[in-house]
Scaffold this motif. Structure first.
Motif, mmCIF file in Angstrom:
data_model
loop_
_atom_site.group_PDB
_atom_site.id
_atom_site.type_symbol
_atom_site.label_atom_id
_atom_site.label_comp_id
_atom_site.label_asym_id
_atom_site.label_seq_id
_atom_site.Cartn_x
_atom_site.Cartn_y
_atom_site.Cartn_z
ATOM 1 N N ALA A 154 23.707 88.940 49.893
ATOM 2 C CA ALA A 154 24.733 89.921 50.044
ATOM 3 C C ALA A 154 24.177 91.030 50.602
ATOM 4 C CB ALA A 154 25.197 90.279 48.552
ATOM 5 N N LEU A 155 22.839 91.346 50.520
ATOM 6 C CA LEU A 155 22.259 92.602 51.163
ATOM 7 C C LEU A 155 21.454 92.448 52.207
ATOM 8 C CD1 LEU A 155 21.403 94.377 47.833
ATOM 9 C CD2 LEU A 155 23.385 94.718 49.140
ATOM 10 N N PHE A 156 22.031 92.638 53.466
ATOM 11 C CA PHE A 156 21.323 91.954 54.723
ATOM 12 C C PHE A 156 19.956 92.799 54.881
ATOM 13 C CE2 PHE A 156 25.966 91.074 55.319
ATOM 14 C CZ PHE A 156 25.992 89.694 55.227
ATOM 15 N N GLU A 157 19.960 94.036 54.411
ATOM 16 C CA GLU A 157 18.706 94.743 54.714
ATOM 17 C C GLU A 157 17.729 94.353 53.844
ATOM 18 O OE1 GLU A 157 20.664 97.433 51.890
ATOM 19 O OE2 GLU A 157 21.245 95.831 53.445
ATOM 20 N N ASP A 158 17.824 93.592 52.687
ATOM 21 C CA ASP A 158 16.841 93.067 51.730
ATOM 22 C C ASP A 158 16.310 91.757 52.362
ATOM 23 O OD1 ASP A 158 15.434 93.716 49.817
ATOM 24 O OD2 ASP A 158 16.955 92.936 48.361
ATOM 25 N N ARG A 159 15.286 92.040 53.169
ATOM 26 C CA ARG A 159 14.584 90.621 53.814
ATOM 27 C C ARG A 159 13.591 89.930 52.670
ATOM 28 N NH1 ARG A 159 18.264 89.830 57.576
ATOM 29 N NH2 ARG A 159 18.407 91.703 59.035
ATOM 30 N N PRO A 160 13.358 88.663 52.720
ATOM 31 C CA PRO A 160 12.606 88.060 51.966
ATOM 32 C C PRO A 160 11.330 88.146 52.480
ATOM 33 C CG PRO A 160 13.939 86.649 53.449
ATOM 34 C CD PRO A 160 14.338 87.840 53.696
ATOM 35 N N THR A 161 10.223 88.218 51.717
ATOM 36 C CA THR A 161 8.802 88.035 52.002
ATOM 37 C C THR A 161 8.405 86.887 51.264
ATOM 38 O OG1 THR A 161 8.204 89.405 50.160
ATOM 39 C CG2 THR A 161 8.605 90.314 52.088
ATOM 40 N N ARG A 162 7.188 86.378 51.614
ATOM 41 C CA ARG A 162 6.382 85.177 51.096
ATOM 42 C C ARG A 162 6.363 85.286 49.494
ATOM 43 N NH1 ARG A 162 2.162 83.155 55.153
ATOM 44 N NH2 ARG A 162 1.935 85.451 55.370
ATOM 45 N N ARG A 163 5.757 86.544 49.379
ATOM 46 C CA ARG A 163 5.465 86.966 47.922
ATOM 47 C C ARG A 163 6.719 86.851 47.071
ATOM 48 N NH1 ARG A 163 1.798 92.245 46.619
ATOM 49 N NH2 ARG A 163 0.361 90.932 47.663
ATOM 50 N N ARG A 164 7.853 87.693 47.545
ATOM 51 C CA ARG A 164 8.864 87.770 46.565
ATOM 52 C C ARG A 164 9.674 86.266 46.471
ATOM 53 N NH1 ARG A 164 12.800 92.138 48.656
ATOM 54 N NH2 ARG A 164 13.689 91.749 46.530
ATOM 55 N N VAL A 165 9.460 85.362 47.242
ATOM 56 C CA VAL A 165 10.009 84.174 47.254
ATOM 57 C C VAL A 165 9.275 83.370 46.234
ATOM 58 C CG1 VAL A 165 10.533 81.858 48.778
ATOM 59 C CG2 VAL A 165 11.200 84.077 49.739
ATOM 60 N N ALA A 166 7.749 83.280 46.490
ATOM 61 C CA ALA A 166 6.959 83.043 45.380
ATOM 62 C C ALA A 166 7.173 83.373 43.917
ATOM 63 C CB ALA A 166 5.645 83.318 45.806
ATOM 64 N N GLY A 167 7.840 84.726 43.766
ATOM 65 C CA GLY A 167 7.980 85.219 42.553
ATOM 66 C C GLY A 167 9.349 84.617 41.987
ATOM 67 N N LEU A 168 10.078 84.389 42.934
ATOM 68 C CA LEU A 168 11.526 83.724 42.550
ATOM 69 C C LEU A 168 11.185 82.107 41.783
ATOM 70 C CD1 LEU A 168 14.676 84.108 42.489
ATOM 71 C CD2 LEU A 168 14.526 83.110 44.899
ATOM 72 N N GLY A 169 10.461 81.487 42.870
ATOM 73 C CA GLY A 169 10.097 80.098 42.326
ATOM 74 C C GLY A 169 9.447 80.323 41.111
ATOM 75 N N LEU A 170 8.318 81.138 41.029
ATOM 76 C CA LEU A 170 7.390 80.996 39.801
ATOM 77 C C LEU A 170 8.416 81.502 38.331
ATOM 78 C CD1 LEU A 170 4.650 81.091 38.339
ATOM 79 C CD2 LEU A 170 4.586 83.594 39.178
ATOM 80 N N GLY A 171 9.397 82.364 38.651
ATOM 81 C CA GLY A 171 10.356 83.052 37.709
ATOM 82 C C GLY A 171 11.042 81.825 36.951
ATOM 83 N N PHE A 172 11.762 80.893 38.102
ATOM 84 C CA PHE A 172 12.433 79.974 37.475
ATOM 85 C C PHE A 172 11.635 78.741 36.861
ATOM 86 C CE2 PHE A 172 15.656 82.105 40.300
ATOM 87 C CZ PHE A 172 16.778 82.090 39.282
ATOM 88 N N LEU A 173 10.250 78.688 37.255
ATOM 89 C CA LEU A 173 9.605 77.566 36.807
ATOM 90 C C LEU A 173 9.314 78.107 35.216
ATOM 91 C CD1 LEU A 173 7.719 75.195 36.805
ATOM 92 C CD2 LEU A 173 5.893 76.854 37.541
ATOM 93 N N GLY A 174 9.227 79.556 35.153
ATOM 94 C CA GLY A 174 9.059 80.001 33.723
ATOM 95 C C GLY A 174 10.341 79.645 32.813
ATOM 96 N N VAL A 175 11.654 80.027 33.640
ATOM 97 C CA VAL A 175 12.522 79.568 32.708
ATOM 98 C C VAL A 175 12.709 78.026 32.303
ATOM 99 C CG1 VAL A 175 15.214 79.152 33.091
ATOM 100 C CG2 VAL A 175 13.917 81.255 34.000
ATOM 101 N N LEU A 176 12.221 77.179 33.209
ATOM 102 C CA LEU A 176 12.151 75.655 32.662
ATOM 103 C C LEU A 176 11.185 75.155 31.640
ATOM 104 C CD1 LEU A 176 12.455 73.922 36.260
ATOM 105 C CD2 LEU A 176 14.206 74.105 34.843
ATOM 106 N N THR A 177 10.075 76.159 31.715
ATOM 107 C CA THR A 177 9.069 76.194 30.751
ATOM 108 C C THR A 177 9.943 76.646 29.252
ATOM 109 O OG1 THR A 177 7.383 76.450 32.251
ATOM 110 C CG2 THR A 177 6.687 77.004 29.965
ATOM 111 N N VAL A 178 10.478 77.784 29.245
ATOM 112 C CA VAL A 178 11.121 78.261 27.921
ATOM 113 C C VAL A 178 11.959 77.357 27.690
ATOM 114 C CG1 VAL A 178 12.667 79.912 27.099
ATOM 115 C CG2 VAL A 178 10.798 80.649 28.751
ATOM 116 N N LEU A 179 12.742 76.606 28.436
ATOM 117 C CA LEU A 179 13.834 75.728 27.917
ATOM 118 C C LEU A 179 13.140 74.309 27.586
ATOM 119 C CD1 LEU A 179 16.563 76.495 30.408
ATOM 120 C CD2 LEU A 179 16.151 77.347 28.041
#
Length: 343
Positions: A154-179
């Protein structure tokens, strides 16, 4: 002194209050509230206020659980919004804030109130009918992850970086761990958990909408937030009689919990947040986000006696690590909006 900055970016500071963004959301932006010098000198040390804000928002999930023991979820949300609106109304009168002007502005605030207050507050209340307050608090911590994922679209100026994409994947891995995904989500209430996750998703949707529609409105953040809470209260007040009947009584403990939830977690907390952003900046102030699930978990276990398996705290730490990575920026690059988390 009134706040003069308008919300341009998505604040990662207010997941439990549902307030409008209190800052530009970056390390270099001007704070939304410029505190008068005399008031700043009289205020407690910012570390004390930071700790108080962490405790208030961390205990919000316990208060929701206690509130639902005496009231149906829509009534909990209505009481919460009424109390929070009253606190901000008093603050607006004291600071001589003017209400926003223009039908368009009020229309946008109505949409913001739905996504930032009416919807997530109700979803969390319904969720805690069937899931522990500890799990609700951890689900709330996924807001930065949802926010980053949405902001990339939705925010075109907010460009992804490898670190932030890795954080996104790590975060949802944590969600699966919690569940407990490896156990086939055994013993998990899917309905309640889904509602808590949807509530967390609702916050960044609201913040992105606010960023796109209310930037440059000319009104202070406090005035916008107070008006937003008023509209959220009106929305829930219209819906509640359609789905619930009047309570038979007003049990003391649930009533106190609902009033505290609104007056402290949705009213006073917003004022504390503004002061922190003004004094120490949004980068330090946003760190409160990472204490909320820890306090929510401790409160649920210690006060309510909720059971905690090993994967819940481990998964929560992974979620927080992922959320922290999604907030990271490359050195020398000015942040233009976090897309993270605002409760």
């Amino acid at each position: 002194m009134s706040a003069t900055a308008t919300p341009k970016a998505i604040s990662p500071v207010a997941p439990a209050s549902g307030a409008l963004p209190a800052s530009e959301g970056s390390t270099t932006d001007t704070p939304a509230v410029a505190a008068p010098g005399a008031a700043a000198r009289r205020a407690p040390d910012w570390r004390i206020r930071f700790g108080a804000l962490s405790l208030i928002w961390g205990f919000s999930f316990l208060l929701i659980k206690v509130g639902t023991e005496g009231y149906v979820p829509f009534q909990v949300t209505l009481g919460r919004l009424l109390s929070g609106t009253a606190v901000l109304a008093v603050a607006m009168v004291v600071r001589r804030e003017r209400l926003p002007r223009g039908v368009r502005t009020w229309g946008h605030l109505a949409v913001a109130a739905f996504f930032l207050n009416a919807l997530p507050f109700s979803l969390f209340a319904y969720a805690e009918l069937t899931i522990p307050s500890t799990l609700a608090g951890i689900c709330n911590a996924t807001s930065p992850l949802w926010g980053m994922a949405l902001s990339l679209v939705a925010l075109f100026e907010d460009r992804p970086t490898r670190r932030r994409v890795a954080g996104l994947g790590l975060g949802f891995l944590g969600v699966l761990t919690v569940l407990g995904a490896w156990q086939g989500f055994s013993g998990l209430d899917f309905g309640g958990t889904a509602m808590a996750l949807l509530a967390s998703l609702s916050y960044p949707i609201g913040w992105i909408y606010v960023r796109r529609t209310l930037a440059g409105s000319g009104s202070s953040t406090l005035a916008l937030t107070g008006s937003q809470l008023f509209l959220g209260t009106a929305q829930i007040a219209l819906v509640t009689p359609l789905f619930t009947s009047a309570p038979d009584g007003f049990p003391l403990l649930p009533t106190l919990a609902v009033v505290a939830l609104g007056a402290l977690g949705t009213g006073l907390a917003v004022l504390l947040q503004y002061g922190l952003v003004a004094e120490v900046g949004p980068t330090t102030a946003q760190m409160v986000t990472y204490f909320i699930p820890v306090i929510a978990t401790a409160a649920g276990v210690a006060v309510l006696g909720e059971q905690l398996s090993w994967n819940t705290p481990v998964g929560a730490l992974v979620v927080l690590a992922g959320a922290a990575l999604t907030q990271s920026r490359a050195k020398g690059v000015r942040a233009t909006g976090s897309g993270a988390t605002s409760d």
